[in-house]
Design a protein around this motif. Structure first.
Motif, mmCIF file in Angstrom:
data_model
loop_
_atom_site.group_PDB
_atom_site.id
_atom_site.type_symbol
_atom_site.label_atom_id
_atom_site.label_comp_id
_atom_site.label_asym_id
_atom_site.label_seq_id
_atom_site.Cartn_x
_atom_site.Cartn_y
_atom_site.Cartn_z
ATOM 1 N N THR A 58 -5.697 -0.890 7.204
ATOM 2 C CA THR A 58 -6.275 -1.611 6.059
ATOM 3 C C THR A 58 -6.569 -0.673 4.892
ATOM 4 O O THR A 58 -6.763 -1.112 3.766
ATOM 5 C CB THR A 58 -7.596 -2.288 6.490
ATOM 6 N N THR A 59 -6.623 0.614 5.187
ATOM 7 C CA THR A 59 -6.976 1.599 4.165
ATOM 8 C C THR A 59 -5.883 1.748 3.117
ATOM 9 O O THR A 59 -4.699 1.737 3.437
ATOM 10 C CB THR A 59 -7.211 2.972 4.839
ATOM 11 N N GLY A 60 -6.311 1.887 1.887
ATOM 12 C CA GLY A 60 -5.364 2.078 0.803
ATOM 13 C C GLY A 60 -5.079 3.547 0.561
ATOM 14 O O GLY A 60 -4.915 4.340 1.503
ATOM 15 N N ASP B 167 -2.117 -5.259 13.826
ATOM 16 C CA ASP B 167 -1.987 -6.668 14.193
ATOM 17 C C ASP B 167 -2.525 -7.565 13.088
ATOM 18 O O ASP B 167 -2.385 -8.781 13.152
ATOM 19 C CB ASP B 167 -2.691 -6.944 15.533
ATOM 20 N N GLY B 168 -3.151 -7.004 12.082
ATOM 21 C CA GLY B 168 -3.679 -7.797 10.977
ATOM 22 C C GLY B 168 -2.648 -8.002 9.886
ATOM 23 O O GLY B 168 -1.461 -7.754 10.080
ATOM 24 N N SER B 169 -3.122 -8.430 8.716
ATOM 25 C CA SER B 169 -2.187 -8.682 7.621
ATOM 26 C C SER B 169 -1.919 -7.429 6.790
ATOM 27 O O SER B 169 -1.001 -7.418 5.982
ATOM 28 C CB SER B 169 -2.691 -9.823 6.736
ATOM 29 N N ALA B 170 -2.706 -6.381 6.992
ATOM 30 C CA ALA B 170 -2.453 -5.140 6.257
ATOM 31 C C ALA B 170 -1.211 -4.473 6.816
ATOM 32 O O ALA B 170 -0.982 -4.465 8.022
ATOM 33 C CB ALA B 170 -3.647 -4.203 6.357
ATOM 34 N N ASP C 266 0.790 -1.240 0.000
ATOM 35 C CA ASP C 266 0.000 0.000 0.000
ATOM 36 C C ASP C 266 0.822 1.290 0.000
ATOM 37 O O ASP C 266 0.305 2.344 0.369
ATOM 38 C CB ASP C 266 -0.992 0.052 1.175
ATOM 39 N N GLU D 148 -7.325 -5.202 20.179
ATOM 40 C CA GLU D 148 -8.582 -4.598 20.613
ATOM 41 C C GLU D 148 -8.635 -4.303 22.104
ATOM 42 O O GLU D 148 -9.626 -3.808 22.608
ATOM 43 C CB GLU D 148 -9.747 -5.522 20.227
ATOM 44 N N LYS E 130 -4.970 -1.300 13.864
ATOM 45 C CA LYS E 130 -5.188 -2.624 13.252
ATOM 46 C C LYS E 130 -3.933 -3.158 12.566
ATOM 47 O O LYS E 130 -4.015 -3.903 11.589
ATOM 48 C CB LYS E 130 -6.387 -2.576 12.280
#
Ligand SMILES: Nc1nc2c(ncn2[C@@H]2O[C@H](COP(=O)(O)OP(=O)(O)OP(=O)(O)O)[C@@H](O)[C@H]2O)c(=O)[nH]1
Ligand SMILES: Nc1nc2c(ncn2[C@@H]2O[C@H](COP(=O)(O)OP(=O)(O)OP(=O)(O)O)[C@@H](O)[C@H]2O)c(=O)[nH]1
Ligand SMILES: [Mg+2]
Ligand SMILES: [Mg+2]
Lengths: 295, 312
Positions: free
Chosen positions: A221-223, A248-251, A37, A274, A246
Motif C-alpha cells: 500500500t506504500t507509495g 491481496d488488496g487493491s494496491a 505507484d 493474513e 498485502k
C-alpha cells in the motif's frame, strides 16, 4: 444488462479495439503506471522505451498492455530470487526489519510455516519488546506453526540481549533457521535505527557471519516513501532482500519497479493474506501483469 | 528529492519572473511541474488532475502582486487550493477534534486497512479524552482475527489508565459490540471506542461485518485510520470505506515519518470527511490536531515561498 456487466463489456471491447499509439495513448499508459505507484520517473522511463519502438503503430490495448507488462517483467526478473538458505550455518539467522505495521511478525510466521513444511527446525525471536502484545502475537504464531519462540523474560527487555541469548540457545539445540522479529521503526528515527544496528552487532558476537539474511518487509500500500525506506534500512543494516506484503488488496505495489531499478535488491516473497500459508515467491511476470491489470 | 523538485519548480518560475500577469502558457508550464511534485508526494492521480484544473482556472489572468514574482504567486495559488482541499478555508485555523456531541455513551468506531494504526490510535484517543476532557472511556477490541489483538488493546488501556472490555473468547465482533454498549450504558461511560480488525477494502465479507457492527452501534464518529505513507491506492480504500461503512473523519498516522502525506488529500477528496487527528509516534501521547496549512506545506514542499507571498 446490469451496470457492472456493461462496464465489463465496454472495457473488454476497448481492450481489443485497435488504435494508433499516439501521444495521448502514451500519456494514458504513463498514467496507468503512475496509478499503480511506479512513480513519475520510472513510469516515464518505461513509456519512453515504448515511444521509441512502437510510436504511431496500430495496436490493441491488450497488445500494448501485454507488451508493457513484458517490459516491466524484464526489469523485475533479475530481482525475482528466492531467499538463499545456507544449511552450513547452524542456524541460518534471518533478521526481519521494516517500518511499523508492514507485516514483519506475520511474515515471520509464514516463513516459519514454510520451513517447517520443508522439514527444517525453526525458531522465532520475539525481538519486538516495545509494542503492546507483540511478544504474545508471535507466541501464538509459534504455537500454530510449531516453532519455538524465544521471548523476553520481562516487558521492555533489551532486544539485542534477547537475540544474543536466543542465538546461543539455537546453536546448542540444533535449530536450523532462526527468524528474528524486530519492532517496527521509521527509518528517519536515528536512535531506533541505531538500536537495530546494535542487534546486528550483538548477534555477530555469537556468529560473526550472522545475520545471514536481512529481510526488509514493505507494505504494498506504500507509495513513494518505500524508496526512502529501502535506502535507509539498506544503509543501516545491509538489507539482503525484500518481502512485499498485502498484495491481496487493491494496491499494486508498483514502487517495487522503481526499487528494482534503483537498488537492484532481490525481492524474495509476496504476502497475499493474513494466514500462515499466505506467502508466495515473487514472480516477475505475474507481478508485472498484475500492475497492468492483466491476469 | 525534496530539493530537486523545489529547484525544478523554481527553474520554471524563473522564466516567468519578469512578466506582469499570468498567461495560459505560463500557468500550464508551471502546473506540469506541480503535477509531478504532487504525484511524488503520493497524491492520487485523479485528485491531482482535479486540483491542477482548479488552479489553472483560478490563476490564468490573475493580477500579480507588485512585490512578488508571478512564479511565487502561482505557488501561493496552488498552496491555497491545497489548504482549501484539505479542509481549511479563509481564516480557518484548522484545529478540529472529535465530535462527541451526542448522548452518552458515545460510540466511536475505528476502521481501516491492516496495520494502519487503529489500535494504537484507539489508545491515544482514550488518553486524550481522559486527560483533556475528563471523560470516562471504555476501550473495546472487536478484532477476533489478528493474534493477540485484544490483548494489545487491553495492554494499552492499562497504560492509559482506562478500562477495557473484558475479553471473552469465541464472541463475534457484533456480540462484542453489543456487550460493550451494554456495559457502557450500565456503568455510565461517556465514550466507547470500538477498535476493529484491519480489513482490505475489497474483502466483501469483512466489509459487511463492520457495516453490521456500525448499523448496530450507530457510532457518532466513524474514523478511517490511514497511514501517511499510503500511495495511489488511497482513493480505492477511501471510496470503499465511504461507500460500504461511511466515514465521519480521517486519522492520518505516522506523520512522524518522512512521507509527504499526499494520501491526506486523496482521502479527503474522495470521502469528503474532514481529517481530524494525526498520529505522530508510537507513544500514546503522540496524537496531534490537524492543521491543513501544515500538511499542505508538507505535500507541496514549498513553505518558504508561501510565507514570502503571505508577508507581501
Ligand atoms: N491482507 C494482508 N494482511 C497482512 C499481510 N501481512 C500482514 N498482514 C496484516 O497486517 C497487520 C500487521 O501485521 P504485523 O505482522 O503485525 O506487522 P508488523 O510489521 O509486525 O507490525 P509492528 O510490529 O507493529 O511494526 C496484521 O493485521 C496482519 O494480519 C498480507 O500479506 N495481507
Ligand atoms: N511511528 C508511528 N508508529 C505508529 C503510529 N501509529 C501506530 N504506529 C505503529 O504502527 C504499528 C501498527 O499499529 P496498530 O495500532 O497495531 O495498527 P492496527 O491498525 O491496529 O493494525 P491491525 O489491527 O493489525 O490492522 C505499531 O507498531 C504501532 O506502534 C504513528 O503515528 N507513528
Ligand atoms: Mg510486529
Ligand atoms: Mg489493531
Amino acid at each position: 444488462m446490469s451496470r457492472s456487466t456493461a462496464k465489463l463489456t465496454e472495457s473488454v471491447t476497448t481492450l481489443f479495439r485497435k488504435r494508433r499509439l499516439d501521444e495521448e495513448a502514451l500519456e494514458e499508459l504513463e498514467e496507468t503506471l503512475i496509478a499503480a505507484d511506479l512513480g513519475v520517473a520510472a513510469s516515464r522511463r518505461i513509456v519512453e522505451g515504448f515511444r521509441k519502438t512502437r510510436f504511431g503503430k496500430e495496436v490493441t490495448d491488450e497488445e500494448v498492455k501485454g507488451a508493457l507488462a513484458d517490459a516491466i517483467a524484464e526489469i523485475l526478473s533479475p530481482v525475482a530470487q528466492p531467499m538463499p538458505l545456507d544449511p552450513g550455518h547452524a542456524p541460518h539467522v534471518v533478521l526481519v526489519v521494516g517500518v511499523n505495521g508492514t507485516g514483519k511478525t506475520t511474515t515471520i510466521a509464514k516463513l516459519g510455516q514454510q520451513y517447517r513444511d520443508q522439514g527444517l527446525s525453526c525458531a522465532f525471536v520475539a525481538g519486538d519488546t516495545f509494542r503492546a502484545a507483540a511478544v504474545e502475537q508471535l507466541q501464538i504464531w509459534g504455537d500454530r506453526t510449531g516453532c519455538r519462540v524465544h521471548a523476553p523474560a520481562k516487558e521492555g527487555a533489551d532486544a539485542a540481549g534477547l537475540a544474543f541469548d536466543a542465538l546461543k540457545a539455537a546453536r546448542e539445540d540444533g535449530t536450523q533457521v532462526l527468524l528474528v522479529d524486530t519492532a517496527g521503526r521509521l527509518h528517519n528515527k536515528s536512535a531506533l535505527m541505531e538500536e537495530l544496528r546494535k542487534v546486528v552487532r550483538v548477534i555477530r558476537r555469537v556468529d560473526e557471519t550472522a545475520p545471514h539474511s536481512v529481510l526488509l518487509v514493505l507494505d504494498a500500500t506504500t507509495g513513494q516513501n518505500a524508496i526512502q525506506q529501502c535506502k535507509v534500512f539498506g544503509e543501516m543494516v545491509n538489507v539482503t532482500g525484500l518481502a512485499v506484503t498485502k498484495l491481496d488488496g487493491s494496491a499494486k505495489g508498483g514502487v517495487v519497479v522503481a526499487l528494482a531499478q534503483e537498488f537492484g535488491l532481490p525481492v524474495h516473497f509476496v504476502g497475499v493474506g493474513e494466514k500462515a500459508g499466505d506467502l508466495r515467491p515473487f514472480e516477475a511476470r505475474d507481478f508485472a501483469r498484475g500492475l497492468m491489470g492483466l491476469d | 528529492m525534496f530539493e530537486a523538485l523545489s529547484s525544478k519548480l523554481n527553474g520554471v518560475f524563473d522564466r516567468l519572473r519578469r512578466r506582469g500577469a499570468l498567461s495560459e502558457t505560463d500557468v500550464q508550464e508551471a502546473l506540469r511541474e506541480v503535477r509531478v511534485a504532487l504525484l511524488e508526494a503520493d497524491v492520487a492521480l485523479p485528485v491531482v488532475k482535479d486540483l491542477t484544473a482548479r488552479v489553472r482556472e483560478r490563476a490564468v489572468g490573475q493580477e500579480v502582486l507588485k512585490s512578488v514574482s508571478p512564479a511565487q504567486q502561482v505557488i501561493k495559488i496552488v498552496n491555497d487550493a491545497l489548504v482549501e482541499a484539505l479542509g481549511g478555508g479563509e481564516g480557518d485555523t484548522g484545529a478540529r477534534g472529535l465530535d462527541l456531541n451526542a448522548p452518552a455513551p458515545v460510540p466511536v468506531l475505528m476502521v481501516g486497512l491492516q496495520g494502519s494504526g487503529k489500535t494504537t490510535t484507539s489508545g491515544k484517543i482514550a488518553l486524550r479524552l481522559k486527560t483533556r476532557e475528563k471523560k470516562k472511556v471504555l476501550l473495546a477490541s472487536l478484532d477476533v482475527h489478528r493474534p493477540a489483538a485484544q490483548l494489545q488493546l487491553e495492554t494499552l488501556a492499562k497504560q492509559v489508565g482506562v478500562t477495557s472490555l473484558p475479553i471473552v473468547a469465541g464472541q463475534t465482533p457484533l456480540q462484542i459490540a453489543e456487550r460493550a454498549m451494554d456495559v457502557a450504558r450500565r456503568e455510565l461511560y461517556d465514550v466507547v471506542v470500538l477498535d476493529t480488525a484491519g480489513r482490505l477494502a475489497i474483502d466483501e465479507a469483512l466489509m459487511a461485518e463492520v457495516a453490521q457492527v456500525k448499523a448496530f452501534a450507530r457510532p457518532h464518529e466513524t474514523l478511517l485510520v490511514v497511514d501517511a505513507m499510503t500511495g495511489q491506492d488511497a482513493v480505492n480504500t477511501a471510496r470503499a470505506f465511504q461507500e460500504k461503512v461511511g466515514v465521519t473523519g480521517i486519522v492520518m498516522t505516522r506523520i512522524d515519518g518522512d512521507a509527504r502525506g499526499g494520501a491526506a488529500l486523496s482521502m479527503r477528496a474522495v470521502t469528503g470527511a474532514p481529517i481530524k487527528l494525526l498520529g505522530a509516534g508510537e507513544k500514546l501521547d503522540a496524537l496531534e490536531d490537524f492543521h491543513p496549512d501544515r500538511i499542505a506545506g508538507r505535500i507541496l514542499g514549498m513553505g518558504d515561498i508561501v510565507s514570502l507571498v503571505e508577508r507581501a
